[in-house]
Design a protein around this motif. Structure first.
Motif, PDB file in Angstrom:
ATOM      1  N   GLN A 273      48.207  35.043  44.224  1.00 29.56           N
ATOM      2  CA  GLN A 273      47.152  35.788  43.534  1.00 29.56           C
ATOM      3  C   GLN A 273      47.071  35.367  42.065  1.00 29.56           C
ATOM      4  O   GLN A 273      45.971  35.241  41.514  1.00 29.56           O
ATOM      5  CB  GLN A 273      47.393  37.301  43.664  1.00 29.56           C
ATOM      6  CG  GLN A 273      46.337  38.149  43.020  1.00 29.56           C
ATOM      7  CD  GLN A 273      44.921  37.845  43.502  1.00 29.56           C
ATOM      8  OE1 GLN A 273      44.698  37.644  44.705  1.00 29.56           O
ATOM      9  NE2 GLN A 273      43.972  37.754  42.574  1.00 29.56           N
ATOM     10  N   ALA A 274      48.248  35.130  41.456  1.00 26.08           N
ATOM     11  CA  ALA A 274      48.255  34.776  40.021  1.00 26.08           C
ATOM     12  C   ALA A 274      47.512  33.468  39.761  1.00 26.08           C
ATOM     13  O   ALA A 274      46.961  33.267  38.678  1.00 26.08           O
ATOM     14  CB  ALA A 274      49.681  34.698  39.503  1.00 26.08           C
ATOM     15  N   THR A 275      47.482  32.582  40.752  1.00 23.75           N
ATOM     16  CA  THR A 275      46.765  31.320  40.533  1.00 23.75           C
ATOM     17  C   THR A 275      45.255  31.525  40.655  1.00 23.75           C
ATOM     18  O   THR A 275      44.478  30.689  40.204  1.00 23.75           O
ATOM     19  CB  THR A 275      47.194  30.243  41.556  1.00 23.75           C
ATOM     20  OG1 THR A 275      46.892  30.730  42.862  1.00 23.75           O
ATOM     21  CG2 THR A 275      48.668  29.913  41.446  1.00 23.75           C
ATOM     22  N   ARG A 276      44.805  32.629  41.299  1.00 21.56           N
ATOM     23  CA  ARG A 276      43.349  32.872  41.430  1.00 21.56           C
ATOM     24  C   ARG A 276      42.831  33.660  40.238  1.00 21.56           C
ATOM     25  O   ARG A 276      41.994  33.209  39.491  1.00 21.56           O
ATOM     26  CB  ARG A 276      43.057  33.649  42.708  1.00 21.56           C
ATOM     27  CG  ARG A 276      43.307  32.843  43.962  1.00 21.56           C
ATOM     28  CD  ARG A 276      43.461  33.768  45.162  1.00 21.56           C
ATOM     29  NE  ARG A 276      44.243  33.101  46.177  1.00 21.56           N
ATOM     30  CZ  ARG A 276      43.701  32.350  47.136  1.00 21.56           C
ATOM     31  NH1 ARG A 276      42.414  32.222  47.238  1.00 21.56           N
ATOM     32  NH2 ARG A 276      44.475  31.732  48.003  1.00 21.56           N
ATOM     33  N   PHE A 277      43.325  34.877  40.071  1.00 16.40           N
ATOM     34  CA  PHE A 277      43.053  35.657  38.850  1.00 16.40           C
ATOM     35  C   PHE A 277      44.115  36.739  38.787  1.00 16.40           C
ATOM     36  O   PHE A 277      44.705  37.113  39.812  1.00 16.40           O
ATOM     37  CB  PHE A 277      41.646  36.265  38.844  1.00 16.40           C
ATOM     38  CG  PHE A 277      41.453  37.440  39.777  1.00 16.40           C
ATOM     39  CD1 PHE A 277      41.691  38.740  39.338  1.00 16.40           C
ATOM     40  CD2 PHE A 277      41.055  37.242  41.094  1.00 16.40           C
ATOM     41  CE1 PHE A 277      41.527  39.815  40.197  1.00 16.40           C
ATOM     42  CE2 PHE A 277      40.888  38.319  41.953  1.00 16.40           C
ATOM     43  CZ  PHE A 277      41.121  39.604  41.505  1.00 16.40           C
ATOM     44  N   THR A 278      44.393  37.220  37.594  1.00 11.71           N
ATOM     45  CA  THR A 278      45.392  38.280  37.462  1.00 11.71           C
ATOM     46  C   THR A 278      44.719  39.637  37.286  1.00 11.71           C
ATOM     47  O   THR A 278      45.079  40.614  37.921  1.00 11.71           O
ATOM     48  CB  THR A 278      46.322  38.018  36.265  1.00 11.71           C
ATOM     49  OG1 THR A 278      45.536  37.858  35.090  1.00 11.71           O
ATOM     50  CG2 THR A 278      47.196  36.805  36.504  1.00 11.71           C
ATOM     51  N   HIS A 279      43.688  39.692  36.434  1.00 13.77           N
ATOM     52  CA  HIS A 279      43.163  41.006  36.056  1.00 13.77           C
ATOM     53  C   HIS A 279      41.659  40.939  35.837  1.00 13.77           C
ATOM     54  O   HIS A 279      41.163  39.984  35.246  1.00 13.77           O
ATOM     55  CB  HIS A 279      43.842  41.460  34.749  1.00 13.77           C
ATOM     56  CG  HIS A 279      43.231  42.703  34.195  1.00 13.77           C
ATOM     57  ND1 HIS A 279      43.567  43.954  34.658  1.00 13.77           N
ATOM     58  CD2 HIS A 279      42.277  42.884  33.256  1.00 13.77           C
ATOM     59  CE1 HIS A 279      42.845  44.859  34.006  1.00 13.77           C
ATOM     60  NE2 HIS A 279      42.051  44.239  33.153  1.00 13.77           N
ATOM     61  N   MET A 280      40.985  41.979  36.331  1.00 14.95           N
ATOM     62  CA  MET A 280      39.544  42.065  36.043  1.00 14.95           C
ATOM     63  C   MET A 280      39.094  43.523  36.085  1.00 14.95           C
ATOM     64  O   MET A 280      38.145  43.877  36.757  1.00 14.95           O
ATOM     65  CB  MET A 280      38.759  41.210  37.045  1.00 14.95           C
ATOM     66  CG  MET A 280      37.330  40.875  36.628  1.00 14.95           C
ATOM     67  SD  MET A 280      37.220  40.013  35.059  1.00 14.95           S
ATOM     68  CE  MET A 280      35.750  40.763  34.382  1.00 14.95           C
ATOM     69  N   ALA A 281      39.806  44.386  35.344  1.00 18.09           N
ATOM     70  CA  ALA A 281      39.408  45.787  35.144  1.00 18.09           C
ATOM     71  C   ALA A 281      38.785  46.436  36.378  1.00 18.09           C
ATOM     72  O   ALA A 281      37.562  46.538  36.503  1.00 18.09           O
ATOM     73  CB  ALA A 281      38.465  45.884  33.951  1.00 18.09           C
TER      74      ALA A 281
END
Ligand code: PLP
Length: 458
Positions: free
Chosen positions: A88-96
């Motif tokens: 998951q960290a390689t895709r995105f970590t955070h998006m509110a």
């Protein structure tokens, strides 16, 4: 017939001098920069963990019997969880998550919903429960009580003596285990009240054990709801199906279902605080399932994230539908990496770990009950699954009271390679990862027994 304790073959490791030099240096650095308000149990400094074992920075190995306070449900660094985090960290970590949408958080909410009991009341959305994601247990409790007030239009919240619901203002106002946790923070949130928890061992009323439920429910209904706050002013009753920080107290039979009845009679919502007891720990997904009831709202955290910080307010859909847009939110709830880890944790808990907690928990508890027959200083052994408390009491021949005994036994276990934690004043809790094997339970019993012997011999 010989008991398991008499035939015990597993040897506890010999005591070692801890903390070692590297741990001691880190404790000193910590003391310089970390706020002193957090009182540490003992100087354990983790370097790495794997399954039920952890290693300190000096290379000593320990059996982890507390799982970072009932958190790492699938054990330390479970490969499936690590890989879900990495991926998951390689895709995105955070998006509110409360401003935008993301698939990992939706998938997690669907998984949580699927693990709740069916109510048949979710026609509007096709799901019986809806979920609000947050970051911790206290935030889940805050969300639950805000939601209860919002949808009922009532203010009162009733909790129980001995309860621990967290340390932020709303949850702290409900927490009632130690005045030290409240001292210096007044005034707390108004409209919060306390009643008696049906503790069968330390009974709050002078009644026989089989009458404690009736006495506690009677006080709540005949006294609290009659003289202090009328039911029409009460939004919710919040209860831990097994009190955690109070010492892993399983309530007397009929207490939780009695609360459900009182709530139903008065239109009060029942909130189950499953932050410590939920997610498979007691041998069922939720501890309230042992009581044959369905709460209106569940607060979850700890084991839910398998080691990542997450909390959840889980409410029955008809109620959640009335918690309208813009009335609650946060920044980090639904974080991609955290959601991926929590999903993977729940999959493991659902597939195998709940059953393991039931089976190995029963085995460990019966070994601890054997120890109780052996040692007068053990007053009570109780719990469900891998949520077990051992309460100590003073005995002739030692000057130690139950609290000092538990404290010293915890310290002695640390020296012998077992990480235990207290709960309440004189109870040692066992809340290991739900992956604990029978062989590891035997190791735990050997360490615990040796630690008791160390303290009694001192
Ligand atoms: N509720 C219960 C039953 C707990 O045991 C705890 C923590 O121990 C909390 C709430 C608070 O959780 P957190 O420490 O994640 O804020």
């Amino acid at each position: 017939m010989a008991t398991a304790v008499e035939t015990m073959t597993v040897q506890a490791p010999d005591p070692i001098a801890v903390p070692g030099p590297l741990a001691r240096a880190l404790v000193e650095r910590d003391q310089a920069v970390f706020a002193p308000c957090a009182g540490r149990a003992y100087p354990f400094v983790i370097e790495r963990g794997e399954g039920c074992y952890v290693w300190d920075v000096d290379g000593n190995r320990y059996l982890d019997l507390n799982a970072g306070i009932a958190v790492v449900a699938a054990g330390h660094s479970h490969p499936a969880i690590v890989s879900a985090i990495q991926d998951q960290a390689t895709r995105f970590t955070h998006m509110a998550g409360t401003d935008f949408y993301n698939e990992p958080m939706i998938r997690l909410c669907e998984k949580i919903e699927s693990l709740m009991p069916r109510t048949g009341l979710g026609q509007t959305t096709g799901r019986d429960w809806q979920v609000f994601l947050c970051n911790s247990g206290t935030e889940a409790v805050e969300g639950a009580i805000k939601m209860a007030r919002y949808v009922t239009g009532r203010q009162g919240i009733i909790a129980f003596f001995g309860a621990f619901h967290g340390r932020s203002y709303g949850s702290l106002s409900l927490t009632a285990g130690s005045s030290k946790q409240r001292h210096g923070y007044y005034p707390l949130v108004p409209g919060t009240y306390h009643s008696f928890f049906a503790n069968p061992y330390r009974r709050p009323f002078d009644v026989a054990p089989e009458q404690v439920t009736e006495a506690c429910l009677g006080y709540l209904e005949q006294t609290l709801l009659r003289t202090i706050v009328g039911p029409q002013d009460v939004a919710a009753i919040i209860v831990e199906p097994i009190q955690g920080e109070a010492g892993y107290v399983v309530p007397a039979p009929g207490f939780i279902s009695g609360l459900r009845e009182i709530c139903d009679r008065h239109g009060i919502l029942l909130i189950a605080d499953e932050v410590q007891s939920g997610v498979g720990r007691t041998g069922k997904m939720w501890a309230f399932e042992h009581e044959g009831i369905i709460p209106d709202i569940v607060a979850s955290a700890k084991g839910l994230g398998g080691g990542m910080p997450v909390g959840a307010v889980i409410g029955q859909t008809p109620l959640m539908q009335r918690w309208i847009a813009g009335t609650h939110g946060n920044t980090y709830g639904g974080n991609g990496v955290v959601s991926a880890a929590a999903y993977e944790t729940l999959a493991l808990v659902e597939q195998e770990l709940t059953a393991n907690a039931a089976e190995v928990g029963a085995y460990l508890q019966s070994g601890l009950a054997d120890l109780q027959r052996h040692y007068d200083c053990i007053g009570d052994v109780r719990g469900r699954g891998l949520m077990i408390g051992v309460e100590f009491q003073s005995v002739p021949g030692t000057s130690l009271d139950g609290a000092a005994m538990a404290q010293q036994i915890m310290d002695a276990a640390f020296k012998r390679g077992g990480l235990l934690l207290m709960a309440g004043t004189s109870t040692i809790r066992f809340c290991p990862p739900l992956t604990l094997t029978r062989a590891q339970a035997d190791e735990a019993l050997a360490i615990f027994r040796a630690a008791i012997d160390d303290v009694l011999a001192a």
